[in-house]
Design an enzyme around this catalytic site. Sequence first.
Site, mmCIF file in Angstrom:
data_model
loop_
_atom_site.group_PDB
_atom_site.id
_atom_site.type_symbol
_atom_site.label_atom_id
_atom_site.label_comp_id
_atom_site.label_asym_id
_atom_site.label_seq_id
_atom_site.Cartn_x
_atom_site.Cartn_y
_atom_site.Cartn_z
ATOM 1 N N ASP A 13 4.808 -0.518 6.541
ATOM 2 C CA ASP A 13 3.645 -1.122 7.219
ATOM 3 C C ASP A 13 3.981 -2.424 7.934
ATOM 4 O O ASP A 13 3.129 -3.315 8.061
ATOM 5 C CB ASP A 13 2.486 -1.364 6.220
ATOM 6 N N LYS A 16 5.690 -0.867 12.681
ATOM 7 C CA LYS A 16 6.636 -0.009 13.431
ATOM 8 C C LYS A 16 5.941 0.738 14.565
ATOM 9 O O LYS A 16 6.441 0.824 15.683
ATOM 10 C CB LYS A 16 7.308 1.005 12.473
ATOM 11 N N GLY A 40 1.723 5.875 7.982
ATOM 12 C CA GLY A 40 0.544 5.645 8.824
ATOM 13 C C GLY A 40 0.948 4.598 9.832
ATOM 14 O O GLY A 40 1.138 3.441 9.472
ATOM 15 N N HIS A 41 1.146 4.998 11.064
ATOM 16 C CA HIS A 41 1.627 4.080 12.105
ATOM 17 C C HIS A 41 0.501 3.797 13.090
ATOM 18 O O HIS A 41 0.026 4.704 13.772
ATOM 19 C CB HIS A 41 2.856 4.681 12.815
ATOM 20 N N GLN A 222 8.196 4.322 6.511
ATOM 21 C CA GLN A 222 8.309 3.511 5.291
ATOM 22 C C GLN A 222 9.164 2.265 5.592
ATOM 23 O O GLN A 222 9.178 1.805 6.714
ATOM 24 C CB GLN A 222 8.902 4.324 4.121
HETATM 25 P P1 GDP Z 1 3.604 0.753 10.339
HETATM 26 O O1 GDP Z 1 3.405 1.715 9.240
HETATM 27 O O2 GDP Z 1 4.881 -0.026 10.199
HETATM 28 O O3 GDP Z 1 3.473 1.359 11.700
HETATM 29 O O4 GDP Z 1 2.429 -0.333 10.206
HETATM 30 P P2 GDP Z 1 0.873 -0.018 9.916
HETATM 31 O O5 GDP Z 1 0.252 0.517 11.135
HETATM 32 O O6 GDP Z 1 0.725 0.758 8.672
HETATM 33 O O7 GDP Z 1 0.354 -1.468 9.547
HETATM 34 C C1 GDP Z 1 0.464 -2.530 10.417
HETATM 35 C C2 GDP Z 1 -0.950 -3.081 10.670
HETATM 36 O O8 GDP Z 1 -0.867 -4.354 11.276
HETATM 37 C C3 GDP Z 1 -1.733 -2.231 11.635
HETATM 38 O O9 GDP Z 1 -3.094 -2.333 11.305
HETATM 39 C C4 GDP Z 1 -1.460 -2.878 12.983
HETATM 40 O O10 GDP Z 1 -2.489 -2.644 13.924
HETATM 41 C C5 GDP Z 1 -1.418 -4.317 12.594
HETATM 42 N N1 GDP Z 1 -0.532 -5.184 13.374
HETATM 43 C C6 GDP Z 1 0.665 -4.898 13.937
HETATM 44 N N2 GDP Z 1 1.195 -6.006 14.484
HETATM 45 C C7 GDP Z 1 0.326 -7.006 14.262
HETATM 46 C C8 GDP Z 1 0.321 -8.403 14.557
HETATM 47 O O11 GDP Z 1 1.247 -8.972 15.128
HETATM 48 N N3 GDP Z 1 -0.783 -9.124 14.138
HETATM 49 C C9 GDP Z 1 -1.819 -8.549 13.482
HETATM 50 N N4 GDP Z 1 -2.840 -9.328 13.126
HETATM 51 N N5 GDP Z 1 -1.840 -7.240 13.200
HETATM 52 C C10 GDP Z 1 -0.782 -6.487 13.566
HETATM 53 P P1 IMO Z 2 4.731 3.572 6.765
HETATM 54 O O1 IMO Z 2 5.626 4.482 7.560
HETATM 55 C C1 IMO Z 2 3.848 1.673 2.945
HETATM 56 C C2 IMO Z 2 4.804 3.934 -0.674
HETATM 57 C C3 IMO Z 2 3.642 4.405 -1.516
HETATM 58 C C4 IMO Z 2 4.300 4.417 -2.885
HETATM 59 C C5 IMO Z 2 5.712 4.881 -2.592
HETATM 60 C C6 IMO Z 2 5.935 6.379 -2.775
HETATM 61 O O2 IMO Z 2 3.324 3.598 7.191
HETATM 62 O O3 IMO Z 2 5.319 2.208 6.674
HETATM 63 P P2 IMO Z 2 5.179 8.584 -1.507
HETATM 64 O O4 IMO Z 2 3.872 8.983 -0.916
HETATM 65 O O5 IMO Z 2 6.282 8.502 -0.506
HETATM 66 O O6 IMO Z 2 5.534 9.389 -2.713
HETATM 67 O O7 IMO Z 2 4.934 7.090 -2.064
HETATM 68 O O8 IMO Z 2 5.956 4.538 -1.235
HETATM 69 N N1 IMO Z 2 4.743 4.356 0.748
HETATM 70 C C7 IMO Z 2 4.446 3.529 1.746
HETATM 71 N N2 IMO Z 2 4.072 2.235 1.744
HETATM 72 N N3 IMO Z 2 4.024 2.321 4.124
HETATM 73 C C8 IMO Z 2 4.424 3.614 4.143
HETATM 74 O O9 IMO Z 2 4.727 4.248 5.296
HETATM 75 C C9 IMO Z 2 4.616 4.286 2.928
HETATM 76 N N4 IMO Z 2 4.971 5.545 2.587
HETATM 77 C C10 IMO Z 2 5.058 5.567 1.259
HETATM 78 O O10 IMO Z 2 2.560 3.517 -1.442
HETATM 79 O O11 IMO Z 2 4.373 3.112 -3.391
HETATM 80 MG MG MG Z 3 1.948 2.215 7.807
#
Ligand code: GDP
Ligand code: IMO
Ligand code: MG
Length: 421
Positions: A13, A16, A40-41, A222
């Site tokens: 998270d 990416k 979840g991207h 991840q």
């Molecule tokens: P990913 O899994 O690495 O793609 O990241 P996620 O989408 O799960 O979580 C990142 C969260 O932070 C999302 O809600 C993005 O919209 C948000 N986000 C990304 N970059 C920034 C930033 O620079 N500032 C803020 N406030 N939010 C951001």
């Molecule tokens: P993105 O790509 C954050 C965490 C879960 C749990 C552990 C194992 O959005 O960054 P699993 O479902 O793989 O058996 O879970 O890994 N986890 C993540 N945490 N971002 C993710 O993906 C994750 N994918 C799995 O919360 O601790």
């Molecule tokens: Mg994510």
Amino acid sequence: MSVDVLLGLQWGDEGKGKIVDVLAGNYDIIARFQGGPNAGHTLEFDGIKHVLHTIPSGIFHKNAINVVGNGVVIDPIIFKNEIDALNKMGVNLITKLLLSKKAHLILPTHKILDAASEKSKGKSKIGSTLKGIGPTYMDKTGRNGLRVGDINSPEFKSRYNKLVSKHSKLLGNDFIGFDLEKLEKDWFDGIDVLKSFKHIDSEHYLHNAQKNGKKILAEGAQGTLLDIDFGSYPFVTSSNTISAGACTGLGIAPNKIGDIFGIFKAYCTRVGSGPFPTELFDEVGEFIGKKGNEFGATTGRKRRCGWLDLPALKYAIALNGVTKLMMMKADVLSDLENIKVCTHYNYNGELIDYLPFEASEDTIVPVYKEFAAWKEDLTQLSSIDDAPSQLIDYIDFLEKELETPILVVSVGPDRTQTLNR
Ligand code: GDP
Ligand code: IMO
Ligand code: MG
């Protein structure tokens, strides 16, 4: 042409999806190499917020081809939902999305197995997203799995039934109460959607693309600290999230890898169980979680928040061979009294700057350096030259410590809130 890799350096998270979307215009092909719908991207542009789970984050760009690589595991039900949502937005997918024949399929029973495994662990559960990731990779390494390339085989249904029957024996009483018929109907509807896409030998496709000078970006899911080998085992996911995973998950030779972009938040988060040395349990942690909207993009769970952890970040940079860093969510730290960064751990009375095997709250105590915080709102910044001096000091310190340039500073979720250095 070499292949660049973009991946997370923390516990996932990091942002990416946002950065892949920002960079996608510079690439011909975006390819996911591991993980599945546990990811979840999030992407934001033109007032639209969209979350992708299986589909690479280059899908909104006109010309980029998006490849789901052999290292990815696909749940047909979630895949169908993603396709439906994108179709509604008018995204033309059929010509832009290609699936590896070698990508493994998540069966409904893999998800039930995941839930049963977590239940049996009780308090020491992993905190899995319950998407069936672990059981699917277990069937892959156990050589029982079903792959995208099997879908059109006349034996597909009988092989499916055989695997389900194996799972039902493993599940025993845990199988009772599930409406398998309904789950299977949705699953086979998803299989029909999968059938409508082009299935490719993705390693050959990518080799040819490289030969023809195409620019490829491999998208990780991840984060490094969730890697099956190097993460905080057993509180990890079931794939190699590090740059080596791009080699095995796409068939890219190590000497063909170009830049490795490592993404980290200006602080740290983790969702699920497991050690988190710099975790905050106070109002500062609450503030970061609230301001950063730190809730899982896949499960909606509250993310744990803490300070940036340099020993962990240095470990991640070394494991991946990161060439360029990107710091996300700098805007979230505006308005704090001060900012802390963990520079070392006190490990049984000794000061160390690496992650030991036994890293846990009981064995290591973080040692912090304090920084003055900036008060300005960063979200409207259009150039890093206008950034407050405290932020510049923070970045300079990190760059020096990490011995790697910080190329991008992100100051908001939108595509446009991205500052280049
Ligand atoms: P990913 O899994 O690495 O793609 O990241 P996620 O989408 O799960 O979580 C990142 C969260 O932070 C999302 O809600 C993005 O919209 C948000 N986000 C990304 N970059 C920034 C930033 O620079 N500032 C803020 N406030 N939010 C951001
Ligand atoms: P993105 O790509 C954050 C965490 C879960 C749990 C552990 C194992 O959005 O960054 P699993 O479902 O793989 O058996 O879970 O890994 N986890 C993540 N945490 N971002 C993710 O993906 C994750 N994918 C799995 O919360 O601790
Ligand atoms: Mg994510």
